[in-house]
Design a protein around this motif. Sequence first.
Motif, PDB file in Angstrom:
ATOM      1  N   TYR A  78      24.659  68.316  53.962  1.00  0.00           N
ATOM      2  CA  TYR A  78      24.577  69.587  53.131  1.00  0.00           C
ATOM      3  C   TYR A  78      25.102  69.506  51.925  1.00  0.00           C
ATOM      4  O   TYR A  78      24.967  69.805  50.885  1.00  0.00           O
ATOM      5  N   VAL A  85      26.241  65.123  58.247  1.00  0.00           N
ATOM      6  CA  VAL A  85      25.714  65.876  59.517  1.00  0.00           C
ATOM      7  C   VAL A  85      25.134  65.036  60.313  1.00  0.00           C
ATOM      8  O   VAL A  85      25.313  64.926  61.540  1.00  0.00           O
ATOM      9  N   PRO A  92      24.795  69.842  72.038  1.00  0.00           N
ATOM     10  CA  PRO A  92      25.269  71.081  72.059  1.00  0.00           C
ATOM     11  C   PRO A  92      25.229  71.809  70.644  1.00  0.00           C
ATOM     12  O   PRO A  92      24.726  71.088  69.702  1.00  0.00           O
ATOM     13  N   SER A  93      25.461  73.267  70.729  1.00  0.00           N
ATOM     14  CA  SER A  93      25.328  73.944  69.300  1.00  0.00           C
ATOM     15  C   SER A  93      26.130  73.210  68.249  1.00  0.00           C
ATOM     16  O   SER A  93      27.365  72.908  68.407  1.00  0.00           O
ATOM     17  N   GLY A  94      25.580  72.971  67.052  1.00  0.00           N
ATOM     18  CA  GLY A  94      26.245  72.424  66.062  1.00  0.00           C
ATOM     19  C   GLY A  94      26.040  70.880  65.927  1.00  0.00           C
ATOM     20  O   GLY A  94      26.526  70.409  64.938  1.00  0.00           O
ATOM     21  N   CYS A  95      25.299  70.349  66.507  1.00  0.00           N
ATOM     22  CA  CYS A  95      25.372  68.955  66.765  1.00  0.00           C
ATOM     23  C   CYS A  95      24.136  68.270  65.775  1.00  0.00           C
ATOM     24  O   CYS A  95      24.083  67.117  65.521  1.00  0.00           O
ATOM     25  N   GLY A  96      23.462  69.185  65.090  1.00  0.00           N
ATOM     26  CA  GLY A  96      22.320  68.676  64.047  1.00  0.00           C
ATOM     27  C   GLY A  96      20.994  69.090  64.371  1.00  0.00           C
ATOM     28  O   GLY A  96      20.149  68.445  63.798  1.00  0.00           O
ATOM     29  N   LYS A  97      20.716  69.632  65.659  1.00  0.00           N
ATOM     30  CA  LYS A  97      19.243  69.754  65.954  1.00  0.00           C
ATOM     31  C   LYS A  97      18.476  70.130  65.189  1.00  0.00           C
ATOM     32  O   LYS A  97      17.298  69.534  64.785  1.00  0.00           O
ATOM     33  N   THR A  98      18.814  71.306  64.493  1.00  0.00           N
ATOM     34  CA  THR A  98      17.923  72.277  63.655  1.00  0.00           C
ATOM     35  C   THR A  98      17.578  71.348  62.319  1.00  0.00           C
ATOM     36  O   THR A  98      16.711  71.208  61.694  1.00  0.00           O
ATOM     37  N   THR A  99      18.998  70.808  61.760  1.00  0.00           N
ATOM     38  CA  THR A  99      18.835  70.058  60.714  1.00  0.00           C
ATOM     39  C   THR A  99      17.924  68.918  60.968  1.00  0.00           C
ATOM     40  O   THR A  99      17.123  68.655  60.026  1.00  0.00           O
TER      41      THR A  99
HETATM   42  N1  LIG Z   1      22.682  75.526  55.244  1.00  0.00           N
HETATM   43  C1  LIG Z   1      23.751  74.619  55.615  1.00  0.00           C
HETATM   44  N2  LIG Z   1      24.595  74.488  54.731  1.00  0.00           N
HETATM   45  C2  LIG Z   1      26.127  73.850  55.101  1.00  0.00           C
HETATM   46  N3  LIG Z   1      25.792  73.404  56.440  1.00  0.00           N
HETATM   47  C3  LIG Z   1      25.188  73.628  57.401  1.00  0.00           C
HETATM   48  C4  LIG Z   1      23.900  74.264  57.081  1.00  0.00           C
HETATM   49  N4  LIG Z   1      23.148  74.453  58.136  1.00  0.00           N
HETATM   50  C5  LIG Z   1      23.717  73.857  59.186  1.00  0.00           C
HETATM   51  N5  LIG Z   1      24.905  73.484  58.757  1.00  0.00           N
HETATM   52  C6  LIG Z   1      25.877  72.510  59.365  1.00  0.00           C
HETATM   53  O1  LIG Z   1      25.418  71.390  60.033  1.00  0.00           O
HETATM   54  C7  LIG Z   1      25.754  71.262  61.454  1.00  0.00           C
HETATM   55  C8  LIG Z   1      24.650  71.052  62.338  1.00  0.00           C
HETATM   56  O2  LIG Z   1      24.018  72.268  62.265  1.00  0.00           O
HETATM   57  P1  LIG Z   1      22.480  72.574  62.918  1.00  0.00           P
HETATM   58  O3  LIG Z   1      22.065  74.022  62.709  1.00  0.00           O
HETATM   59  O4  LIG Z   1      21.717  71.226  62.546  1.00  0.00           O
HETATM   60  O5  LIG Z   1      22.886  72.620  64.519  1.00  0.00           O
HETATM   61  P2  LIG Z   1      22.125  72.934  65.782  1.00  0.00           P
HETATM   62  O6  LIG Z   1      22.507  71.722  66.883  1.00  0.00           O
HETATM   63  O7  LIG Z   1      20.868  73.084  65.525  1.00  0.00           O
HETATM   64  O8  LIG Z   1      22.950  74.191  66.454  1.00  0.00           O
HETATM   65  P3  LIG Z   1      22.304  75.203  67.106  1.00  0.00           P
HETATM   66  O9  LIG Z   1      22.234  74.744  68.668  1.00  0.00           O
HETATM   67  O10 LIG Z   1      23.637  76.307  67.098  1.00  0.00           O
HETATM   68  O11 LIG Z   1      21.291  75.982  66.511  1.00  0.00           O
HETATM   69  C9  LIG Z   1      26.841  72.270  61.807  1.00  0.00           C
HETATM   70  O12 LIG Z   1      28.104  71.628  61.342  1.00  0.00           O
HETATM   71  C10 LIG Z   1      26.542  73.426  60.661  1.00  0.00           C
HETATM   72  O13 LIG Z   1      27.574  74.348  60.347  1.00  0.00           O
END
Ligand SMILES: Nc1ncnc2c1ncn2[C@@H]1O[C@H](COP(=O)(O)OP(=O)(O)OP(=O)(O)O)[C@@H](O)[C@H]1O
Length: 227
Positions: free
Chosen positions: A14, A20, A39-46
């Motif tokens: 990002y 990420v 786990p939360s924050g590992c990048g799944k949604t990204t």
């Molecule tokens: N729009 C953004 N701008 C900057 N950093 C971001 C943004 N969205 C996510 N991140 C960062 O990217 C990393 C991965 O986030 P992501 O949402 O992909 O994780 P996740 O595994 O889907 O988490 P969760 O299970 O909590 O939804 C995290 O460190 C988050 O803080």
Amino acid sequence: MNDIINLKNLKYSYKKNSPVLDIENLNVKEGEKLFLYGPSGCGKTTFLSILSGILPAYDGSLKIFNTEFIGLKPSLRDQLRGSEMGYIFQLFNLIPYLNVLDNILLPCKISPLRRKNLSLQELKEKCVELANNLKIGKILNKKVTEISIGQQQRVAAARALIGFPKLIIADEPTSSLDADNREQFLKNLFDQCESQNTTLIFVSHDKDLKKFFSNHIYLPEINRVKS
Ligand SMILES: Nc1ncnc2c1ncn2[C@@H]1O[C@H](COP(=O)(O)OP(=O)(O)OP(=O)(O)O)[C@@H](O)[C@H]1O
């Protein structure tokens, strides 16, 4: 079976110097049901946003339906997403002022290619069939604000499945359900994907769901960026 996704050395950040995702390799076959967890924050949604073409990855190769997504014009990514991908969101994202039927038909109204040359009448018939299979056939005329969470979730699944997309991406769609409803929902979703030969990528932080899938990937294991 053909690959529907071929990914090599995909990188995403990002912000500059704050990566990420950095994934060396990932292939997904047509018709596969893949469970991606971590786990939360590992990048799944990204990762899902990159697969669906919402976020552009800047390095490596990402072929979806044999089309290279990296460097592809945003309008072409949007077109492929609209015509060939269904997305089930964690909070469903249903449109509150539309009834169930019109929520399900929405992707076909937004993307004419998603109609696959079907007339509106044929689409409505397909919609009724899908709704019956997902046990929401009797509530097609109801407002989505007047149905249960479990029903809303099945409406979201029907909306993702309408128009025979090649790929369904599901981001934590079972997080608000109890265990019995979760299992039933997965069974219904699997049956529909199999009948349409649709590939499913299902993401969750809940590793209990892993047992329902024959293929699973722990995202931190394939991601060279350690969170
Ligand atoms: N729009 C953004 N701008 C900057 N950093 C971001 C943004 N969205 C996510 N991140 C960062 O990217 C990393 C991965 O986030 P992501 O949402 O992909 O994780 P996740 O595994 O889907 O988490 P969760 O299970 O909590 O939804 C995290 O460190 C988050 O803080």
